[in-house]
Design an enzyme around this catalytic site. Structure first.
Site, PDB file in Angstrom:
ATOM      1  N   HIS A 300      -1.002  -6.383   1.490  1.00 20.03           N
ATOM      2  CA  HIS A 300       0.449  -6.239   2.722  1.00 20.03           C
ATOM      3  C   HIS A 300       0.428  -7.789   3.070  1.00 20.03           C
ATOM      4  CE1 HIS A 300       3.046  -4.592   5.488  1.00 20.03           C
ATOM      5  NE2 HIS A 300       2.959  -3.573   4.996  1.00 20.03           N
ATOM      6  N   ASP A 357      -0.258   3.363   0.613  1.00 20.08           N
ATOM      7  CA  ASP A 357       0.286   4.017   0.916  1.00 20.08           C
ATOM      8  C   ASP A 357      -1.505   4.211  -0.271  1.00 20.08           C
ATOM      9  OD1 ASP A 357       2.794   1.702  -0.171  1.00 20.08           O
ATOM     10  OD2 ASP A 357       3.467   4.147  -0.339  1.00 20.08           O
TER      11      ASP A 357
HETATM   12  C1  SDX Z   1       4.532  -1.270   1.191  1.00 19.31           C
HETATM   13  O1  SDX Z   1       6.208  -5.287   3.334  1.00 19.31           O
HETATM   14  C2  SDX Z   1       6.004  -3.998   3.664  1.00 19.31           C
HETATM   15  O2  SDX Z   1       6.156  -3.006   5.435  1.00 19.31           O
HETATM   16  C3  SDX Z   1       5.761  -2.510   3.012  1.00 19.31           C
HETATM   17  C4  SDX Z   1       5.235  -1.521   3.934  1.00 19.31           C
HETATM   18  C5  SDX Z   1       6.420  -0.908   4.033  1.00 19.31           C
HETATM   19  O3  SDX Z   1       6.248   0.214   4.844  1.00 19.31           O
HETATM   20  O4  SDX Z   1       7.638  -0.567   4.069  1.00 19.31           O
HETATM   21  O5  SDX Z   1       4.382  -1.154   4.133  1.00 19.31           O
HETATM   22  C6  SDX Z   1       5.262  -0.166   2.406  1.00 19.31           C
HETATM   23  O6  SDX Z   1       5.098  -1.784   0.101  1.00 19.31           O
HETATM   24  C7  SDX Z   1       3.430  -1.401   0.908  1.00 19.31           C
HETATM   25  C8  SDX Z   1       2.433  -2.282   0.352  1.00 19.31           C
HETATM   26  C9  SDX Z   1       2.622  -1.182  -1.261  1.00 19.31           C
HETATM   27  N1  SDX Z   1       2.306  -2.085  -2.518  1.00 19.31           N
HETATM   28  C10 SDX Z   1       0.640  -1.928  -2.798  1.00 19.31           C
HETATM   29  O7  SDX Z   1      -0.095  -1.463  -2.435  1.00 19.31           O
HETATM   30  C11 SDX Z   1       0.866  -2.770  -4.324  1.00 19.31           C
HETATM   31  C12 SDX Z   1      -0.585  -3.621  -4.575  1.00 19.31           C
HETATM   32  N2  SDX Z   1      -0.454  -5.119  -3.430  1.00 19.31           N
HETATM   33  C13 SDX Z   1       0.406  -5.794  -3.689  1.00 19.31           C
HETATM   34  O8  SDX Z   1       1.001  -5.929  -5.040  1.00 19.31           O
HETATM   35  C14 SDX Z   1       0.079  -7.321  -2.588  1.00 19.31           C
HETATM   36  O9  SDX Z   1      -0.583  -6.837  -1.894  1.00 19.31           O
HETATM   37  C15 SDX Z   1       1.795  -6.936  -1.699  1.00 19.31           C
HETATM   38  C16 SDX Z   1       3.215  -6.829  -2.743  1.00 19.31           C
HETATM   39  C17 SDX Z   1       1.932  -5.822  -1.183  1.00 19.31           C
HETATM   40  C18 SDX Z   1       2.333  -7.833  -0.582  1.00 19.31           C
HETATM   41  O10 SDX Z   1       1.917  -8.921  -1.698  1.00 19.31           O
HETATM   42  P1  SDX Z   1       2.233 -10.740  -0.966  1.00 19.31           P
HETATM   43  O11 SDX Z   1       2.135 -10.775  -0.001  1.00 19.31           O
HETATM   44  O12 SDX Z   1       2.997 -10.912  -1.686  1.00 19.31           O
HETATM   45  O13 SDX Z   1       0.489 -11.725  -1.546  1.00 19.31           O
HETATM   46  P2  SDX Z   1       0.108 -11.917  -2.855  1.00 19.31           P
HETATM   47  O14 SDX Z   1       0.898 -11.012  -4.006  1.00 19.31           O
HETATM   48  O15 SDX Z   1       0.355 -13.554  -2.821  1.00 19.31           O
HETATM   49  O16 SDX Z   1      -1.786 -11.506  -2.854  1.00 19.31           O
HETATM   50  C19 SDX Z   1      -2.495 -12.726  -2.080  1.00 19.31           C
HETATM   51  C20 SDX Z   1      -3.255 -12.987  -2.639  1.00 19.31           C
HETATM   52  C21 SDX Z   1      -2.796 -13.348  -4.216  1.00 19.31           C
HETATM   53  O17 SDX Z   1      -4.242 -13.654  -4.840  1.00 19.31           O
HETATM   54  P3  SDX Z   1      -4.284 -15.359  -4.864  1.00 19.31           P
HETATM   55  O18 SDX Z   1      -3.472 -15.884  -6.006  1.00 19.31           O
HETATM   56  O19 SDX Z   1      -4.433 -15.589  -3.310  1.00 19.31           O
HETATM   57  O20 SDX Z   1      -5.663 -16.175  -5.701  1.00 19.31           O
HETATM   58  O21 SDX Z   1      -3.775 -12.116  -2.449  1.00 19.31           O
HETATM   59  C22 SDX Z   1      -4.176 -11.323  -4.042  1.00 19.31           C
HETATM   60  C23 SDX Z   1      -2.754 -11.923  -4.918  1.00 19.31           C
HETATM   61  O22 SDX Z   1      -3.554 -12.224  -6.341  1.00 19.31           O
HETATM   62  N3  SDX Z   1      -4.045  -9.283  -3.952  1.00 19.31           N
HETATM   63  C24 SDX Z   1      -4.360  -8.098  -5.012  1.00 19.31           C
HETATM   64  C25 SDX Z   1      -3.737  -7.512  -4.481  1.00 19.31           C
HETATM   65  N4  SDX Z   1      -2.579  -7.805  -3.757  1.00 19.31           N
HETATM   66  C26 SDX Z   1      -2.889  -8.759  -3.281  1.00 19.31           C
HETATM   67  N5  SDX Z   1      -5.421  -8.987  -6.124  1.00 19.31           N
HETATM   68  C27 SDX Z   1      -5.807  -7.427  -6.538  1.00 19.31           C
HETATM   69  N6  SDX Z   1      -5.125  -5.977  -6.306  1.00 19.31           N
HETATM   70  C28 SDX Z   1      -4.503  -6.619  -5.091  1.00 19.31           C
HETATM   71  N7  SDX Z   1      -3.578  -4.869  -4.592  1.00 19.31           N
END
Ligand code: SDX
Length: 421
Positions: A300, A357
């Site tokens: 998140h 989710d």
């Molecule tokens: C919602 O914003 C809100 O409030 C949203 C929400 C709402 O109520 O409106 O809470 C609802 O959208 C919840 C999120 C639902 N999405 C998912 O579950 C999809 C999976 N999650 C990711 O795609 C990700 O965690 C996000 C999109 C939710 C957040 O992305 P960020 O903040 O841009 O973080 P990032 O992608 O830069 O990740 C940081 C690190 C990275 O690794 P490094 O580059 O540091 O090595 O964490 C890793 C990412 O690769 N990472 C994951 C991961 N999520 C982040 N690795 C594996 N699996 C994951 N799910």
């Protein structure tokens, strides 16, 4: 007032600091470009505040979520979706008379214009319900007189906002019935919002299902400046009408990184189940940078601790499945994934926890909601939040959202004829 001192090209600039009611610090750079000739850069707005807001407070480090100062846990325990929606939009818990007036307005929107039914029926049954919802919501603009959205009155908000909640419920149910080859029944004003929705969907009333849905809708009702609320705000800042602005929210929510994740989570859990249930293998895949697989429902932008909504939904999963007598192997797989991830350094170092989710789809499935409708359920719950954010933007008379950029393309060059290329 305290200031932040920023040095640009050897010159010190002072930017005023805004301190929020929970002690958050914002450096106000609204005059920064005119004073320094430079802008700030922040891809994905990870460090940028778009506004001040009185609506929702999220403390990501401590897993805190409050709507207008009320803890989400207390609202789930003592309130209901309609009351929470009114609270988000108007700022205070409503009196019974104003809540009844709100419910009456929702009821006034309990029948869709025939043209909207035609939009819904024009889609193939295989169409994703979020595309239908977005089209039908925006299509409603054709059935309402245009307004000057730069000078709406409280009476306008009192009229438009609850009606949108009525219409989204009808559109979602009508699309489901169309896809089942069934006609939609009539809304029953003697039922609660959620019971009426369940009745419209399945043609039967189930108090347990309606109660579970009410809690899920409360948990999804708002989340400050998330992607879809920002989309709705951006459209609203152009003074686009409420139908177009909320349809913008639906479109952004559809993305699998955002609200579309709830559908992806169940598809992921089903895929793991089909592959023998070895969830540990998928933890490794999620960590592998060369593998596009991500652990959907994990991570998140704001929560770097448990998403308090995920905690409540996880407990609710057990309660609802037991109440409905539903056995679902994906719940055990989800719990196994969570247990493994929470002790794996990759997830721990990146502070990746289950988000709203991760477990919600398991409940939706137990309630009989088809998987491709899960994000529509998120949208129904989130609509009051989008409208509260949209209303706040308009009443704050916020400038049109128009970010700047740093151009990194080609410098001036002359046209060359195709023969010479
Ligand atoms: C919602 O914003 C809100 O409030 C949203 C929400 C709402 O109520 O409106 O809470 C609802 O959208 C919840 C999120 C639902 N999405 C998912 O579950 C999809 C999976 N999650 C990711 O795609 C990700 O965690 C996000 C999109 C939710 C957040 O992305 P960020 O903040 O841009 O973080 P990032 O992608 O830069 O990740 C940081 C690190 C990275 O690794 P490094 O580059 O540091 O090595 O964490 C890793 C990412 O690769 N990472 C994951 C991961 N999520 C982040 N690795 C594996 N699996 C994951 N799910």
């Amino acid at each position: 007032m305290s200031v932040a001192k920023i040095e640009v090209n050897g010159k010190i600039y002072e930017a005023p600091i805004t301190i929020g009611s929970e002690g958050e610090i914002g450096i106000d750079i609204s005059k920064f470009r005119s004073q320094t000739g430079s802008i700030t850069l922040d891809g994905g707005f990870k460090n940028t505040g778009a506004c001040t807001s009185d609506i929702t407070f999220v403390d990501g480090a401590n897993g805190v979520l409050r709507y207008r100062g009320y803890a989400i846990e207390e609202l789930c325990d003592k309130s209901n979706f309609l009351e929470v929606s009114n609270l988000l939009v108007n700022g205070e818990l409503p009196s019974s008379s104003s809540l009844n007036a709100f419910a009456d307005k929702i009821e006034e929107a309990s029948a869709l214009p025939e043209g909207i039914h035609n939009i819904i029926k024009s889609f193939p049954k295989s169409a994703h319900p979020m595309g239908v919802l977005s089209s039908a919501l925006c299509g409603l603009s054709g059935f309402f007189p245009e307004k000057d959205y730069g000078s709406l009155t409280q009476a306008d908000y009192d009229e438009l906002i609850p009606k949108m909640m009525g219409y989204i419920k009808m559109i979602a149910a009508a699309n489901y019935r169309h896809n089942q080859g069934l006609e939609i029944g009539k809304s029953d004003s003697s039922l609660s919002y959620c019971s009426d929705f369940i009745n419209l969907m399945f043609g039967k009333i189930d108090d347990d299902v309606a109660e579970a849905l009410d809690v899920l809708f409360i948990l999804h009702a708002d989340h400050e400046q998330n992607c879809s609320a920002t989309a709705a705000r951006v459209a609203g800042s152009a003074q686009a009408n409420i139908f177009a602005s909320m349809s913008s929210g639906v479109n952004a929510l559809w993305g699998p990184r955002h609200g579309g994740a709830n559908q992806k989570v169940i598809e992921m859990l089903e895929m793991i189940e089909k592959n023998g249930g070895d969830y540990k293998k998928f933890i490794e895949k999620a960590k592998d940078k060369s593998d596009p697989f991500r652990l959907m429902g994990f991570g998140h932008r704001v929560y770097k601790n448990f998403d308090p909504r995920a905690k409540i939904i996880k407990v609710y999963c057990e309660t609802v499945l037991n109440k409905l007598g539903v056995k679902d192997a994906t719940l055990d797989i989800a719990k196994g994934l969570e247990e493994e991830a929470l002790k794996d350094p990759y997830f721990v170092e990146r502070k990746l926890y289950p988000n709203v989710d991760f477990y919600s789809g398991i409940i939706y499935r137990a309630l009989g909601i088809p998987t491709n409708m899960f994000t529509v359920m998120f949208a129904i719950g989130r609509l009051p939040g989008w409208m509260a954010q949209w209303k706040e933007l308009l009443t704050q008379n916020m400038a049109i959202s128009r970010p700047r950029q740093i151009y990194t393309g080609k410098n001036l060059r002359s046209y060359t004829s195709i023969e010479s290329r």
